[in-house]
Design a protein around this motif. Structure first.
Motif, PDB file in Angstrom:
ATOM      1  N   LEU A 102      14.053  -0.648  -0.715  1.00 24.08           N
ATOM      2  CA  LEU A 102      14.747  -0.348   0.545  1.00 24.08           C
ATOM      3  C   LEU A 102      16.124   0.247   0.281  1.00 24.08           C
ATOM      4  O   LEU A 102      16.567   1.166   0.973  1.00 24.08           O
ATOM      5  N   ILE A 132       0.858  -1.181   0.000  1.00 29.74           N
ATOM      6  CA  ILE A 132       0.000   0.000   0.000  1.00 29.74           C
ATOM      7  C   ILE A 132       0.894   1.231   0.000  1.00 29.74           C
ATOM      8  O   ILE A 132       1.821   1.313   0.799  1.00 29.74           O
ATOM      9  N   GLN A 136       0.996   5.164   0.745  1.00 24.66           N
ATOM     10  CA  GLN A 136       0.271   6.243   1.416  1.00 24.66           C
ATOM     11  C   GLN A 136       1.099   7.521   1.318  1.00 24.66           C
ATOM     12  O   GLN A 136       2.315   7.489   1.547  1.00 24.66           O
ATOM     13  N   LYS A 189       9.686   7.194   2.100  1.00 29.31           N
ATOM     14  CA  LYS A 189      10.169   7.680   3.399  1.00 29.31           C
ATOM     15  C   LYS A 189      10.298   6.539   4.396  1.00 29.31           C
ATOM     16  O   LYS A 189      11.175   6.562   5.249  1.00 29.31           O
ATOM     17  N   SER A 190       9.400   5.568   4.339  1.00 28.47           N
ATOM     18  CA  SER A 190       9.511   4.415   5.231  1.00 28.47           C
ATOM     19  C   SER A 190       8.709   3.254   4.673  1.00 28.47           C
ATOM     20  O   SER A 190       7.775   3.437   3.894  1.00 28.47           O
ATOM     21  N   VAL A 191       9.111   2.061   5.077  1.00 29.64           N
ATOM     22  CA  VAL A 191       8.423   0.825   4.693  1.00 29.64           C
ATOM     23  C   VAL A 191       8.095   0.059   5.972  1.00 29.64           C
ATOM     24  O   VAL A 191       8.969  -0.141   6.815  1.00 29.64           O
ATOM     25  N   GLN A 192       6.849  -0.329   6.084  1.00 25.71           N
ATOM     26  CA  GLN A 192       6.417  -1.060   7.275  1.00 25.71           C
ATOM     27  C   GLN A 192       5.734  -2.362   6.867  1.00 25.71           C
ATOM     28  O   GLN A 192       4.983  -2.399   5.891  1.00 25.71           O
ATOM     29  N   ALA A 193       5.987  -3.419   7.626  1.00 19.47           N
ATOM     30  CA  ALA A 193       5.282  -4.687   7.447  1.00 19.47           C
ATOM     31  C   ALA A 193       4.271  -4.840   8.570  1.00 19.47           C
ATOM     32  O   ALA A 193       4.422  -4.251   9.644  1.00 19.47           O
ATOM     33  N   ASP A 194       3.238  -5.634   8.307  1.00 19.30           N
ATOM     34  CA  ASP A 194       2.192  -5.786   9.325  1.00 19.30           C
ATOM     35  C   ASP A 194       2.473  -6.989  10.230  1.00 19.30           C
ATOM     36  O   ASP A 194       3.462  -7.706  10.047  1.00 19.30           O
ATOM     37  N   LEU A 244       2.595  -4.852   3.149  1.00 19.99           N
ATOM     38  CA  LEU A 244       3.541  -3.746   3.327  1.00 19.99           C
ATOM     39  C   LEU A 244       2.820  -2.420   3.205  1.00 19.99           C
ATOM     40  O   LEU A 244       1.850  -2.290   2.441  1.00 19.99           O
ATOM     41  N   LEU A 245       3.303  -1.443   3.967  1.00 19.72           N
ATOM     42  CA  LEU A 245       2.809  -0.062   3.877  1.00 19.72           C
ATOM     43  C   LEU A 245       4.003   0.835   3.580  1.00 19.72           C
ATOM     44  O   LEU A 245       4.981   0.844   4.327  1.00 19.72           O
TER      45      LEU A 245
END
Lengths: 127, 127
Positions: free
Chosen positions: B41, B17, B19, B70-75, B81-82
């Motif tokens: 990354l 996703i 954002q 700016k950043s990558v996040q996993a749930d 991924l966000l």
């Protein structure tokens, strides 16, 4: 709304992103089938489809942490959904507000948040 | 970052996703494989995997409408991924800022936005 006009995948599912309607935080991503989307649109409460259980998943049914749905949007390809929700309590089964808490870097990862609730606080003695 | 610790699907893919890091708008959802996440990354620019072309998709390569990440996040389940991004230009191939523009209701649907750019403005004479 004719749900057959949407582009369901081979399993009849579609990704659904839940975003906090107040803060904009992306809370979680889950999956919907036609029936869960139909119920969500009709009832205004998020109903997903659990791929592990292969059954409708009425979000918050066990924990009480339901999502009131303010709007549902499909994307240009009609193969993904965005739900703007009011989250009651927390969205994540780990007791965190949102599910996206692993920050990834080329070098590694770190947890950005800690749980607000314990498993017992969320689910009681059961499960 | 050991990408094998993430829960890739049977095709080696994962939903991602994007954002808007400034406004919070959910711009789009696409897919990544290990290579596209590794490049994202390392380079700080969004690289997805095109399921239709079965190839890496360097977002904005044709249109110039890239995403600085700016950043990558996993749930929590490590299967989604966000990405928080700065979107240059527009995210949607239709010329809209974001892809989620069909508002769905039990009764029907409506388009919430209109294109800011024509196809020619986005892609020139090509494609």
């Amino acid at each position: 709304m004719n749900l057959d006009t949407l582009a369901w995948n081979a399993d009849g599912l579609m990704p659904a992103i839940a975003q906090d309607a107040s803060t904009g935080e992306v809370l979680m991503m889950a999956w919907m089938n036609r029936e869960s989307l139909r119920l969500t649109l009709e009832q205004g409460v998020a109903v997903y489809f659990s791929r592990s259980r292969q059954a409708l998943w009425r979000k918050g049914e066990t924990s009480g942490h339901t999502q009131t749905v303010k709007s549902v949007q499909a994307d240009c390809d009609r193969d993904a959904l965005l739900l703007l929700v009011h989250q009651h309590g927390v969205a994540c089964h780990t007791g965190r507000r949102g599910c996206f808490y692993f920050q990834l870097d080329a070098d590694g990862e770190r947890e950005m948040t800690t749980p607000q609730l314990t498993h017992e606080q969320m689910y009681g003695g059961g499960e």
